[in-house]
Structures are given as structure tokens and as C-alpha cells.
Motif scaffolding. Structure first.
Motif, PDB file in Angstrom:
ATOM      1  N   ARG A 192       0.846  -1.208   0.000  1.00 30.58           N
ATOM      2  CA  ARG A 192       0.000   0.000   0.000  1.00 30.58           C
ATOM      3  C   ARG A 192       0.875   1.250   0.000  1.00 30.58           C
ATOM      4  O   ARG A 192       0.580   2.227  -0.687  1.00 30.58           O
ATOM      5  CB  ARG A 192      -0.936   0.013   1.211  1.00 30.58           C
ATOM      6  CG  ARG A 192      -2.083  -0.981   1.133  1.00 30.58           C
ATOM      7  CD  ARG A 192      -2.904  -0.936   2.421  1.00 30.58           C
ATOM      8  NE  ARG A 192      -3.601   0.336   2.556  1.00 30.58           N
ATOM      9  CZ  ARG A 192      -4.844   0.549   2.130  1.00 30.58           C
ATOM     10  NH1 ARG A 192      -5.527  -0.420   1.557  1.00 30.58           N
ATOM     11  NH2 ARG A 192      -5.407   1.722   2.295  1.00 30.58           N
ATOM     12  N   GLU A 193       1.944   1.211   0.795  1.00 30.21           N
ATOM     13  CA  GLU A 193       2.865   2.351   0.824  1.00 30.21           C
ATOM     14  C   GLU A 193       3.500   2.558  -0.546  1.00 30.21           C
ATOM     15  O   GLU A 193       3.617   3.701  -1.026  1.00 30.21           O
ATOM     16  CB  GLU A 193       3.956   2.119   1.873  1.00 30.21           C
ATOM     17  CG  GLU A 193       3.460   2.118   3.312  1.00 30.21           C
ATOM     18  CD  GLU A 193       4.573   1.808   4.293  1.00 30.21           C
ATOM     19  OE1 GLU A 193       4.657   2.489   5.325  1.00 30.21           O
ATOM     20  OE2 GLU A 193       5.389   0.896   4.023  1.00 30.21           O
ATOM     21  N   VAL A 194       3.904   1.466  -1.162  1.00 33.07           N
ATOM     22  CA  VAL A 194       4.519   1.557  -2.483  1.00 33.07           C
ATOM     23  C   VAL A 194       3.514   2.080  -3.503  1.00 33.07           C
ATOM     24  O   VAL A 194       3.832   2.956  -4.322  1.00 33.07           O
ATOM     25  CB  VAL A 194       5.061   0.179  -2.924  1.00 33.07           C
ATOM     26  CG1 VAL A 194       5.494   0.213  -4.390  1.00 33.07           C
ATOM     27  CG2 VAL A 194       6.235  -0.233  -2.037  1.00 33.07           C
ATOM     28  N   LEU A 195       2.276   1.588  -3.455  1.00 38.29           N
ATOM     29  CA  LEU A 195       1.243   2.033  -4.386  1.00 38.29           C
ATOM     30  C   LEU A 195       0.976   3.525  -4.231  1.00 38.29           C
ATOM     31  O   LEU A 195       0.784   4.246  -5.217  1.00 38.29           O
ATOM     32  CB  LEU A 195      -0.044   1.236  -4.169  1.00 38.29           C
ATOM     33  CG  LEU A 195      -1.209   1.556  -5.118  1.00 38.29           C
ATOM     34  CD1 LEU A 195      -0.812   1.313  -6.563  1.00 38.29           C
ATOM     35  CD2 LEU A 195      -2.434   0.715  -4.754  1.00 38.29           C
ATOM     36  N   THR A 196       0.974   4.008  -3.001  1.00 37.22           N
ATOM     37  CA  THR A 196       0.775   5.435  -2.754  1.00 37.22           C
ATOM     38  C   THR A 196       1.870   6.256  -3.428  1.00 37.22           C
ATOM     39  O   THR A 196       1.601   7.279  -4.073  1.00 37.22           O
ATOM     40  CB  THR A 196       0.770   5.725  -1.245  1.00 37.22           C
ATOM     41  OG1 THR A 196      -0.299   4.997  -0.636  1.00 37.22           O
ATOM     42  CG2 THR A 196       0.578   7.212  -0.973  1.00 37.22           C
ATOM     43  N   LEU A 197       3.106   5.808  -3.316  1.00 43.66           N
ATOM     44  CA  LEU A 197       4.226   6.542  -3.897  1.00 43.66           C
ATOM     45  C   LEU A 197       4.236   6.445  -5.418  1.00 43.66           C
ATOM     46  O   LEU A 197       4.577   7.410  -6.104  1.00 43.66           O
ATOM     47  CB  LEU A 197       5.543   6.032  -3.314  1.00 43.66           C
ATOM     48  CG  LEU A 197       5.695   6.262  -1.800  1.00 43.66           C
ATOM     49  CD1 LEU A 197       7.011   5.682  -1.304  1.00 43.66           C
ATOM     50  CD2 LEU A 197       5.604   7.740  -1.461  1.00 43.66           C
ATOM     51  N   VAL A 198       3.830   5.292  -5.949  1.00 46.46           N
ATOM     52  CA  VAL A 198       3.673   5.177  -7.400  1.00 46.46           C
ATOM     53  C   VAL A 198       2.628   6.191  -7.873  1.00 46.46           C
ATOM     54  O   VAL A 198       2.807   6.868  -8.890  1.00 46.46           O
ATOM     55  CB  VAL A 198       3.249   3.749  -7.803  1.00 46.46           C
ATOM     56  CG1 VAL A 198       2.827   3.704  -9.281  1.00 46.46           C
ATOM     57  CG2 VAL A 198       4.383   2.762  -7.559  1.00 46.46           C
ATOM     58  N   GLY A 199       1.544   6.303  -7.116  1.00 45.85           N
ATOM     59  CA  GLY A 199       0.486   7.239  -7.465  1.00 45.85           C
ATOM     60  C   GLY A 199       0.930   8.685  -7.451  1.00 45.85           C
ATOM     61  O   GLY A 199       0.339   9.531  -8.120  1.00 45.85           O
ATOM     62  N   ARG A 200       1.978   8.960  -6.695  1.00 47.50           N
ATOM     63  CA  ARG A 200       2.519  10.322  -6.640  1.00 47.50           C
ATOM     64  C   ARG A 200       3.595  10.565  -7.679  1.00 47.50           C
ATOM     65  O   ARG A 200       4.193  11.630  -7.725  1.00 47.50           O
ATOM     66  CB  ARG A 200       3.063  10.603  -5.240  1.00 47.50           C
ATOM     67  CG  ARG A 200       1.964  10.649  -4.181  1.00 47.50           C
ATOM     68  CD  ARG A 200       2.535  10.807  -2.787  1.00 47.50           C
ATOM     69  NE  ARG A 200       1.470  10.777  -1.785  1.00 47.50           N
ATOM     70  CZ  ARG A 200       1.676  10.680  -0.487  1.00 47.50           C
ATOM     71  NH1 ARG A 200       2.923  10.606  -0.021  1.00 47.50           N
ATOM     72  NH2 ARG A 200       0.660  10.665   0.354  1.00 47.50           N
ATOM     73  N   GLY A 201       3.859   9.549  -8.517  1.00 48.46           N
ATOM     74  CA  GLY A 201       4.784   9.733  -9.622  1.00 48.46           C
ATOM     75  C   GLY A 201       6.220   9.380  -9.338  1.00 48.46           C
ATOM     76  O   GLY A 201       7.104   9.715 -10.125  1.00 48.46           O
ATOM     77  N   LEU A 202       6.497   8.686  -8.230  1.00 45.36           N
ATOM     78  CA  LEU A 202       7.872   8.352  -7.901  1.00 45.36           C
ATOM     79  C   LEU A 202       8.358   7.149  -8.699  1.00 45.36           C
ATOM     80  O   LEU A 202       7.596   6.230  -8.989  1.00 45.36           O
ATOM     81  CB  LEU A 202       8.021   8.052  -6.399  1.00 45.36           C
ATOM     82  CG  LEU A 202       8.270   9.259  -5.478  1.00 45.36           C
ATOM     83  CD1 LEU A 202       7.079  10.206  -5.485  1.00 45.36           C
ATOM     84  CD2 LEU A 202       8.583   8.790  -4.066  1.00 45.36           C
ATOM     85  N   SER A 203       9.636   7.155  -9.035  1.00 47.63           N
ATOM     86  CA  SER A 203      10.260   6.013  -9.702  1.00 47.63           C
ATOM     87  C   SER A 203      10.598   4.955  -8.662  1.00 47.63           C
ATOM     88  O   SER A 203      10.526   5.197  -7.451  1.00 47.63           O
ATOM     89  CB  SER A 203      11.542   6.455 -10.410  1.00 47.63           C
ATOM     90  OG  SER A 203      12.533   6.821  -9.453  1.00 47.63           O
TER      91      SER A 203
END
Length: 251
Positions: A192-203
């Protein structure tokens, strides 16, 4: 083959053979020259060819089999979107990075359907574009955070009924269907943490740094999310993150 199409780096049996092989596709010679300068200044990437039109880009991709094509959207004749579709369908190992502007949203969506692996804005620093080439060459997808935010905002503006049908996410831009992650069933807390950061555009590299994990672990989490959510690519994970309430246009 014209002068602008000629391969730039037939170095023979040198160490550069293992470097990332890049084709530049832009109808502006000055843009290509700037990109070439920064790419050729490094030891791990080099330009193998240049194209001034979409048709030339397709031909070079087929002949040279580069790792990455930096593709402008607007070019005479065949545009970058059609060229991207032809390249990704004919040479799946070649990754295409679209060079775009903030007001090119419609073209971004079309390029996603065509199989582009990354989207960068032309006013980014050249060093950032080089970093993106490296990220995409490693098999990751990359979208400039500004473009990601616009993507989410466009998605958020669509009526909920147009986005959800019986638990299935119907992507309004034709990117395919994604199972709606109502409760993100089966997704771990870390994912979930990773998905949140993906959603914010992080590589993946940025996610790894943010969560204090290795890039390999970050990549594994993203791969797991793609499988669990039935998402085709990273952009669909961005939409899934919004749909699950993990990110929103204001966050």
C-alpha cells in the motif's frame, strides 16, 4: 539513409557496446544536439542514431534495435504516437520515452495506448532526462510528476459511473480494464505504501529511498502490485491508487 539518420556510435569492440543505446527522434536539430551532448558525455549511454520524422524513427528502431527511443510527439508526417505504436509492436524490447509539454494531455493518453514507457516534459533539466533514460532502460516506467498529477486530475474529473462498472475499472482513455481495488484485497501494508508513492509519480529508485528499502525490493513490490491488481502498467497503478483513495489531485 539521411545524415540525421546515420548511426552515431559504431565504436566497434569497445566498452561502449554495453552502454544504453539511444535513438533521438525530434524534428528540431537543436533539441537533438542538446540531448546528444548530455548523453554522449556519459560512459553508460550513447546515441546510435537520429531521426527527424516519425517514419525515420521507426526505420532506425527496426534497423538498430536501440534500448531507448526519445520521441517527440509532434513531427512532420507520421507523428510520435503512431511511431511509438509501430516501434513497440515491432520491437518489444525497445522502450520509448515521449518528450511532451504540460498542455499535451490528450497526446499523453494516446501515447500510453501506443505502448510508451515514459513521459518527460521538455523543460526538464537534461541531466534529469538522462536519468530517465537509465530508469526506462532497466525496465521501469517513468512519468514526470507533473504529468502524473495531470493524469490523476483528468481521471478525477470523470464521472464515477464512467470509471467503475461492477468492480471493474473502465479506463476512459482506452488503456484497458483494471479490477477495481475496493479494499485492495491481498495487498500488504508495505505494498500500500509503495502504491501510494507510485500514485505520486515516484520512480522505483525514489520509492526505495523514501521507504529505506533496496531498488530491487521496490521493483518487486511494484511487480507484485501489477499482478494483484490486474494492472497492465505503471500508469494503471497510478489510477488504481487514486481509485483506492490513496492519492488525490490535492495530495
Amino acid at each position: 539513409m539521411t545524415a540525421c539518420e546515420e548511426a552515431a556510435g559504431k565504436e566497434g569492440a569497445t566498452g561502449r557496446e554495453a552502454a544504453i543505446r539511444v535513438v533521438l527522434a525530434d524534428d528540431q536539430p537543436l533539441v537533438r544536439a542538446g540531448l546528444r551532448t548530455v548523453i554522449e558525455s556519459t560512459a553508460d549511454a550513447h546515441v546510435v542514431g537520429e531521426a527527424g520524422t516519425g517514419a525515420q524513427a521507426v526505420r532506425l528502431a527496426r534497423e538498430l534495435r536501440p534500448d531507448v527511443v526519445l520521441m517527440d510527439i509532434r513531427m512532420p508526417g507520421m507523428d510520435g504516437i503512431e511511431a511509438t505504436q509501430m516501434i513497440t509492436s515491432g520491437a518489444p524490447a525497445t522502450r520509448v520515452v515521449i518528450l511532451t509539454t504540460f498542455d499535451d494531455d490528450d497526446n499523453v493518453y494516446a501515447a500510453l495506448r501506443a505502448g510508451a514507457s515514459g513521459f518527460l516534459v521538455k523543460d526538464m533539466a537534461l541531466d534529469d532526462i538522462l536519468t530517465a533514460v537509465r530508469v526506462v532502460a532497466l525496465g521501469d516506467a517513468l512519468i514526470a510528476p507533473g504529468v502524473t498529477r495531470r493524469l490523476i486530475e483528468e481521471f478525477a474529473a470523470r464521472p464515477a459511473a464512467a470509471r467503475r462498472t461492477r468492480g471493474v475499472h473502465r479506463d476512459p482513455h482506452g488503456l484497458g480494464d483494471v479490477q477495481r481495488p475496493r479494499e485492495l484485497a491481498g495487498v500488504t501494508g508495505r505494498e500500500r505504501e509503495v502504491l501510494t508513492l507510485v500514485g505520486r509519480g515516484l520512480s522505483n529508485a525514489e520509492i526505495a529511498a523514501s521507504l529505506h528499502i533496496s531498488p530491487g525490493t521496490a521493483k518487486a513490490h511494484v511487480a507484485s502490485l501489477l499482478a494483484k491488481l490486474g494492472a497492465r502498467d505503471r500508469v494503471q497503478l497510478v489510477i488504481a491508487a487514486y481509485d483506492a483513495g490513496l492519492v488525490s489531485p490535492s495530495r
